[in-house]
Enzyme design. Structure first.
Site, mmCIF file in Angstrom:
data_model
loop_
_atom_site.group_PDB
_atom_site.id
_atom_site.type_symbol
_atom_site.label_atom_id
_atom_site.label_comp_id
_atom_site.label_asym_id
_atom_site.label_seq_id
_atom_site.Cartn_x
_atom_site.Cartn_y
_atom_site.Cartn_z
ATOM 1 C CB CYS A 2 -0.948 0.090 1.181
ATOM 2 S SG CYS A 2 -2.094 -1.285 1.249
ATOM 3 N NE ARG A 27 4.637 1.497 0.157
ATOM 4 C CZ ARG A 27 5.613 1.123 0.967
ATOM 5 N NH1 ARG A 27 6.857 1.265 0.583
ATOM 6 N NH2 ARG A 27 5.365 0.616 2.140
ATOM 7 C CD1 TRP A 79 -0.240 -6.305 -3.220
ATOM 8 C CD2 TRP A 79 -0.600 -6.963 -1.105
ATOM 9 N NE1 TRP A 79 -0.005 -7.665 -3.156
ATOM 10 C CE2 TRP A 79 -0.214 -8.095 -1.875
ATOM 11 C CE3 TRP A 79 -0.890 -7.141 0.241
ATOM 12 C CZ2 TRP A 79 -0.096 -9.359 -1.325
ATOM 13 C CZ3 TRP A 79 -0.776 -8.416 0.785
ATOM 14 C CH2 TRP A 79 -0.378 -9.503 0.005
ATOM 15 C CG ASN A 103 1.386 0.345 4.391
ATOM 16 O OD1 ASN A 103 1.097 -0.824 4.152
ATOM 17 N ND2 ASN A 103 2.633 0.775 4.389
ATOM 18 N N GLY A 104 -1.075 -1.458 6.307
ATOM 19 C CA GLY A 104 -0.779 -2.386 7.392
ATOM 20 C C GLY A 104 -1.966 -3.273 7.698
ATOM 21 C CD GLU A 502 16.295 -13.940 -7.922
ATOM 22 O OE1 GLU A 502 15.751 -14.423 -6.927
ATOM 23 O OE2 GLU A 502 15.983 -12.829 -8.389
ATOM 24 C CE LYS A 506 13.107 -11.581 -10.167
ATOM 25 N NZ LYS A 506 13.811 -11.495 -8.928
ATOM 26 C CD GLU A 509 9.321 -11.650 -8.781
ATOM 27 O OE1 GLU A 509 10.549 -11.518 -8.808
ATOM 28 O OE2 GLU A 509 8.635 -11.209 -7.857
ATOM 29 C CG HIS A 525 17.180 -37.772 -4.890
ATOM 30 N ND1 HIS A 525 17.404 -39.010 -4.334
ATOM 31 C CD2 HIS A 525 18.402 -37.253 -5.157
ATOM 32 C CE1 HIS A 525 18.708 -39.224 -4.249
ATOM 33 N NE2 HIS A 525 19.335 -38.170 -4.745
ATOM 34 C CE LYS A 627 11.601 -3.077 -5.839
ATOM 35 N NZ LYS A 627 12.019 -4.373 -6.363
HETATM 36 O O1 M6R Z 1 12.785 -5.643 0.106
HETATM 37 P P1 M6R Z 1 13.247 -7.045 0.366
HETATM 38 O O2 M6R Z 1 14.519 -7.351 -0.326
HETATM 39 O O3 M6R Z 1 13.321 -7.366 1.830
HETATM 40 O O4 M6R Z 1 12.122 -7.938 -0.264
HETATM 41 C C1 M6R Z 1 12.159 -9.337 -0.170
HETATM 42 C C2 M6R Z 1 11.218 -9.965 -1.151
HETATM 43 O O5 M6R Z 1 9.904 -9.557 -0.905
HETATM 44 C C3 M6R Z 1 11.585 -9.629 -2.590
HETATM 45 O O6 M6R Z 1 12.890 -9.995 -2.890
HETATM 46 C C4 M6R Z 1 10.615 -10.322 -3.580
HETATM 47 O O7 M6R Z 1 10.817 -11.708 -3.518
HETATM 48 C C5 M6R Z 1 10.811 -9.785 -4.991
HETATM 49 N N1 M6R Z 1 9.546 -9.575 -5.603
HETATM 50 C C6 M6R Z 1 11.570 -10.692 -5.869
HETATM 51 O O8 M6R Z 1 11.720 -10.207 -7.154
#
Ligand code: M6R
Length: 632
Positions: A2, A27, A79, A103-104, A502, A506, A509, A525, A627
């Site tokens: 948010c 956000r 969000w 926000n929260g 990773e 990527k 997401e 396995h 984010k």
């Molecule tokens: O701000 P942060 O690095 O603590 O955030 C951690 C994760 O939320 C963040 O890396 C998330 O997985 C990203 N969307 C990955 O691209």
């Protein structure tokens, strides 16, 4: 999660709020709304509000409804946590003359809802947020000031939250409060702002106050006053922000993510240069960039104390979430390998609830781009409680996590807008490599020649990264070729296992496809059952030689034997791997092979990006994501 913006001043507020929200849309983008105060001919004020589900641009269609001169407004981009993403649940929320954005999460919302309902309050949304407006309204009706009403109401709620509140009977005043969710105040000339993050106000002011947990502020156009939750006034200690504004523009790129991928050579230089004494072949631990912290009542540790903490560490706990956790897994392996200290990397959301065994002589190392991730922040507090020194690797200056830690090592990646983390990840990896080497050097587990080799290789890293990115057209071609596969299996071993995770994250997401990262040794396995021509197997083995490489290649042979489609990320001269692959992307060499994962992941980011573009998904704002994950 948010985004919040508020303004009091003399300029038309609605456009300022809209622009600010656009800077915060990373956000959350489930819905958006703005409330502004309109002055009537009799001199009184009324609240006008527009709200729309979906992205911020949906609000534009409703613009006429708040198209009047107002210099007092608040806005929100959501969000969703409680209640689906519809019009009624969009913020702002009203309770009579009171309007709030939030926000929260209000954890005790059920109790408060029942209590309010028993008093005859009816609700217009399913959100927990709306309840706060009703609490403030009740306090106001009993004769309290707005500040006092917000303070007392905030004491009633549990959970991490930030609120911005206005009252149409008090035009020109905004009251804000936070605990656990971020808020910054932008101090201007005859105008003041509040926002969830600095970019929202950067065009108007660089003079920023970071609101601390359990602080309130009262803003008018001429004054900002800060109070603790027990009512004591506090000094307004602002900082000057020197971020470049162009960092938050796309600069001709189609997406922020692509721009940020190509910014990595620069981001690596800016992150690493302060640490490397290239003329001596040594790491510089006393660099100004090494440790900084700004919490008014805290103290940044000097570099000698930091070195001592790392040298005497009985164990290092690396804790993070998502992409930052993948950087942490890479760091764990390097710290153990080079500095020979038992090291454990884990997800913050698991760490904080498993009652970990922590000793005061252990050291915590948390990794976070935003510095606001709720689980990581909670892990910091847990480690601090057990008397440990806790350090942060973080990208956003003066955010909550650095301010809770004993010192912070900043990645200077610049503002990362794309929800999918790219340049923050590679700079985190590079900085973790520095920490591992520096620890090793101080503990005497590497010799001067090895240290020199690492310093030189890290010095070359930005240039080699640039060279690697020059192959983007090749990556785009394979991404197009394989964009419609049924699934994607990323295989790596050792230091390539974290980037297998990773690469898969990527792709998941931003392209919304099924992808998994696996240790190549684990293939037989279980996951090998999925291998068939419609499954793309991405083999990450650019070292070209060595025991683990040989093992990975034989795992890949097993894929070949089962007619899996194979895309390899390999050394230019690795003819053996090329021979068994359907396609390959070359990874340029670098002085120490341990840095190859950083170079390899650049191509994985590009691969995910081009697959997503080909599939037509929302690259910068993938569905359901935000984010900064400031709720659990
Ligand atoms: O701000 P942060 O690095 O603590 O955030 C951690 C994760 O939320 C963040 O890396 C998330 O997985 C990203 N969307 C990955 O691209």
């Amino acid at each position: 999660m948010c985004g919040i913006v508020g303004y009091v001043g003399k300029r038309p507020a609605q456009d300022l709020i809209y622009k600010g929200l656009a800077r915060l849309e990373y956000r959350g983008y489930d819905s958006a709304g703005i409330a502004a105060l309109e002055k009537l001919s009799n001199g009184s004020f009324v609240t006008r509000m527009i709200k729309a589900p979906g992205k911020l641009k949906e609000l534009r269609a409703l613009w006429g409804q708040i198209d009047f001169p107002s210099s007092h407004a608040i806005g929100h981009t959501r969000w969703a946590t409680h209640g689906e993403a519809n019009q009624a649940n969009a913020h702002p929320h009203r309770a009579g003359p009171i309007t709030i954005v939030h926000n929260g999460i209000i954890e005790n919302h059920q109790l408060i809802r029942e209590e309010l309902a028993a008093k005859g309050v009816s609700f217009s949304s399913d959100t927990d947020s709306e309840l706060f407006g009703h609490l403030v309204r009740a306090e106001r009706e009993s004769g309290k000031t707005l500040l006092e009403s917000v303070r007392l109401s905030f004491r009633r709620i549990q959970g991490a939250s930030a609120f911005v509140v206005m009252d149409e009977r008090l035009p020109g005043t905004i009251v804000v409060v936070r605990n656990g969710s971020p808020l910054v105040l932008g101090i201007g000339e005859g105008e003041n702002f509040v926002a969830s993050d600095v970019p929202a106000v950067l065009e108007s002011t660089r003079n920023i106050y970071y609101l601390e947990d359990n602080e309130l502020a009262e803003l008018t156009s001429e004054q900002v006053r800060i109070y603790s939750l027990d009512g004591h006034e506090r000094p307004l200690n602002t900082v000057e922000i020197d971020w470049a504004l162009d960092a938050i523009d796309k600069q001709g790129y189609e997406h922020y993510m692509l721009k940020e991928i190509f910014e990595q050579p620069r981001a690596l230089t800016d992150t690493l240069s302060a640490w490397l004494d290239l003329s001596q072949g040594r790491f510089r631990l006393d660099a100004a960039a090494v440790a900084r912290k700004s919490k008014s009542d805290g103290r940044t540790l000097g570099h000698q104390e930091i070195v001592r903490a790392f040298c005497e560490a009985t164990m290092v706990h690396v804790v993070a979430c998502g992409t930052a956790a993948h950087a942490g897994y890479y760091g764990q392996q390097l710290i153990e390998k080079l500095a020979r200290v038992p090291t454990r990397a884990e997800l913050a959301s698991e760490f904080r609830y498993r009652d970990p065994m922590l000793r005061p002589t252990d050291v915590g190392l948390v990794v976070s781009q935003s510095g606001e991730t709720a689980d990581t922040l909670a892990a910091v507090k847990l480690m601090k409680q057990s008397g440990m020194r806790v350090f942060a690797i973080c990208n956003v200056r003066d955010s909550s996590i650095p301010r809770e830690c004993d010192a912070v090592f900043y990645t200077n990646a610049g503002i990362e807008v794309g929800v999918a983390s790219t340049k923050a990840f590679t700079t985190q990896m590079a900085l973790l490599a520095v920490v591992a080497c520096a620890m090793a050097s101080h503990r005497g587990t590497i010799d001067a020649a090895t240290e020199k080799l690492w310093v030189e290789a890290l010095g070359h890293l930005p240039e080699v990264a640039r060279h690697s990115l020059e192959q983007s057209a090749d990556v785009e071609a394979v991404a197009k070729k394989y964009s419609k596969k049924k699934g994607y299996l990323f295989l790596g071993r050792g230091l390539f296992f974290p980037i297998a995770l990773e690469g898969a994250l990527k792709l998941k997401e931003i392209a919304y496809v099924h992808a998994e990262g696996y240790s190549a040794g684990e293939l037989k396995h279980g996951p090998i059952a999925m291998v068939e021509p419609e499954m793309l197997v991405l083999a990450l083995a650019p070292e070209g030689r060595g025991l683990l490489h040989a093992k990975t290649v034989s795992n890949i042979e097993e894929v070949r034997a089962r007619k899996g489609t194979l895309l390899s990320f390999c050394a230019a001269d690795d003819n053996q791997l090329k021979k068994i692959s359907d396609s390959w992307i070359e990874v340029p060499p670098i002085g120490v092979t341990e840095l190859l994962p950083i170079l390899t992941v650049l191509s994985l980011q590009l691969f995910a990006y081009y697959v997503a573009v080909e599939r037509g998904t929302e690259v910068d704002q993938p569905r359901n994501l935000a984010k900064s994950v400031t709720v659990e």
